[in-house]
Design an enzyme around this catalytic site. Sequence first.
Site, PDB file in Angstrom:
ATOM      1  CE  LYS A  84      -5.582  -1.130  12.592  1.00 45.84           C
ATOM      2  NZ  LYS A  84      -4.342  -1.179  11.876  1.00 45.84           N
ATOM      3  CE  LYS A 104      -8.932  -6.710   9.630  1.00 48.62           C
ATOM      4  NZ  LYS A 104      -7.515  -6.479   9.706  1.00 48.62           N
ATOM      5  CE  LYS A 134      -0.956  -9.308  13.664  1.00 50.72           C
ATOM      6  NZ  LYS A 134      -0.230  -8.189  13.057  1.00 50.72           N
TER       7      LYS A 134
HETATM    8  P1  TYM Z   1      -1.297  -6.121   9.397  1.00 54.66           P
HETATM    9  O1  TYM Z   1      -0.115  -6.326  10.265  1.00 54.66           O
HETATM   10  O2  TYM Z   1      -2.579  -5.686  10.066  1.00 54.66           O
HETATM   11  O3  TYM Z   1      -1.614  -7.437   8.604  1.00 54.66           O
HETATM   12  C1  TYM Z   1      -0.601  -8.087   7.855  1.00 54.66           C
HETATM   13  C2  TYM Z   1      -1.186  -8.659   6.571  1.00 54.66           C
HETATM   14  O4  TYM Z   1      -2.204  -9.604   6.887  1.00 54.66           O
HETATM   15  C3  TYM Z   1      -3.396  -9.261   6.182  1.00 54.66           C
HETATM   16  N1  TYM Z   1      -4.533  -9.629   7.041  1.00 54.66           N
HETATM   17  C4  TYM Z   1      -5.563 -10.370   6.630  1.00 54.66           C
HETATM   18  N2  TYM Z   1      -5.850 -10.944   5.454  1.00 54.66           N
HETATM   19  C5  TYM Z   1      -6.985 -11.667   5.359  1.00 54.66           C
HETATM   20  N3  TYM Z   1      -7.846 -11.825   6.402  1.00 54.66           N
HETATM   21  C6  TYM Z   1      -7.607 -11.261   7.601  1.00 54.66           C
HETATM   22  N4  TYM Z   1      -8.445 -11.425   8.611  1.00 54.66           N
HETATM   23  C7  TYM Z   1      -6.412 -10.493   7.755  1.00 54.66           C
HETATM   24  N5  TYM Z   1      -5.871  -9.812   8.794  1.00 54.66           N
HETATM   25  C8  TYM Z   1      -4.728  -9.280   8.334  1.00 54.66           C
HETATM   26  C9  TYM Z   1      -3.315  -7.751   5.985  1.00 54.66           C
HETATM   27  O5  TYM Z   1      -4.137  -7.334   4.932  1.00 54.66           O
HETATM   28  C10 TYM Z   1      -1.846  -7.576   5.702  1.00 54.66           C
HETATM   29  O6  TYM Z   1      -1.556  -7.836   4.351  1.00 54.66           O
HETATM   30  N6  TYM Z   1      -0.205  -1.632   7.454  1.00 54.66           N
HETATM   31  C11 TYM Z   1      -0.040  -3.065   7.312  1.00 54.66           C
HETATM   32  C12 TYM Z   1       1.431  -3.509   7.348  1.00 54.66           C
HETATM   33  C13 TYM Z   1       2.299  -2.779   6.388  1.00 54.66           C
HETATM   34  C14 TYM Z   1       2.460  -3.070   4.992  1.00 54.66           C
HETATM   35  C15 TYM Z   1       3.406  -2.091   4.522  1.00 54.66           C
HETATM   36  C16 TYM Z   1       1.958  -4.037   4.131  1.00 54.66           C
HETATM   37  C17 TYM Z   1       3.079  -1.707   6.690  1.00 54.66           C
HETATM   38  N7  TYM Z   1       3.739  -1.291   5.575  1.00 54.66           N
HETATM   39  C18 TYM Z   1       3.795  -2.076   3.188  1.00 54.66           C
HETATM   40  C19 TYM Z   1       2.357  -4.004   2.796  1.00 54.66           C
HETATM   41  C20 TYM Z   1       3.269  -3.034   2.323  1.00 54.66           C
HETATM   42  C21 TYM Z   1      -0.761  -3.757   8.432  1.00 54.66           C
HETATM   43  O7  TYM Z   1      -1.053  -3.152   9.445  1.00 54.66           O
HETATM   44  O8  TYM Z   1      -0.943  -5.114   8.213  1.00 54.66           O
END
Ligand code: TYM
Length: 331
Positions: free
Chosen positions: A114, A197, A200
């Site tokens: 990032k 990957k 968004k």
């Molecule tokens: P975030 O918002 O980027 O993504 C949310 C969840 O979706 C999963 N994900 C994917 N899984 C498979 N293939 C993909 N292309 C894909 N894109 C996203 C991510 O692995 C995630 O599980 N830091 C985290 C959010 C967070 C969090 C937490 C999660 C903050 N605190 C505590 C668990 C526990 C994040 O940015 O996810």
Amino acid sequence: MKNKKVMLTGVRPSGNLTLGNYLGAIKNFVEKQNDFKSYIFIADLHALTSYVEPKKLKESIRNSIAMYLSCGVDFEKTTIFKQSDVLEHGFLGFIMTFQTKMGELQRMTQFKYKSQNVGKFGVDTGLFVYPTLMVSDILLYDTAIVPVGKDQQQHVELTRDLAERFNKKYGDVFNMPDVFIAPIGNKILNLQNPEEKMNKSDNGDNKGTIFLLDDIEVAKKKIMSAKTDSLNQVKFDEENQPGISNLMSILSKITGESFESIENRFKNKGYGDFKKEVAEAVGDLLKDIQEKYKKYNNENFLKNILQKGAQKARRVANKKIKEVSKVLGLN
Ligand code: TYM
């Protein structure tokens, strides 16, 4: 309920949720929600690690709750809340930065990735330390299991390291969480660039990303024009056929059909037939989610869920903060 362990996950409300978010994290959470004391939260503080127009952020937060419900999160059983409603997250996040080495954060692949894409605003300290906020999200609730996609595994491993370090210094305060990464669909790839990957933000044209609120026909077209290869065999081989393997993961994760069975059914058929079936499966999934979304997208109803969720989460988080303050000598 009393003896159930805690499951928790969070999703950033930056823009609309993607098929990757659903298949990699939310679907797994939904399938397990009855077996645990379950918490899902909108990681709105995490969304601030890059600039989001405040109006858009507000809109995304609202969409997120309606989306969780449309994806099957049960608001009667699962606690749904917004991270910024529970100030304890920030407090513990700050405390946990004191337990963290610079090198540990520099090693985070999400930070490396990032920080290369921040543009003219430069790299904020927030982007660097956000894993410690994620650590606190998890530790505040005595979480036992964290269902996430592969990209978040390293952050949960950091959580375990920091929990252990803290417990060694100050006593047994934190529960040791396990990551749950499903064997299929843990890294859904960009449809146009299956080296990356599905994200968004997708370099502008969004052809490689399916959003759960995409028009159904547009989503199907994205699948039909997904990049594949010239081998002309439907085979799960991530190294040599990443595009086809990605579509197989999507189909398998949605329908439950094994790779072997998919390979057998499409043995003598072309990619066109295969893609058509994946497109139909994605279209049906989105249709179902979008119908529910219309039903749930009601301001007062959503507000009520968040208020209740925040109350419950605050109670639990506050108790943990009192424990932490006590062992640190802050009480
Ligand atoms: P975030 O918002 O980027 O993504 C949310 C969840 O979706 C999963 N994900 C994917 N899984 C498979 N293939 C993909 N292309 C894909 N894109 C996203 C991510 O692995 C995630 O599980 N830091 C985290 C959010 C967070 C969090 C937490 C999660 C903050 N605190 C505590 C668990 C526990 C994040 O940015 O996810």
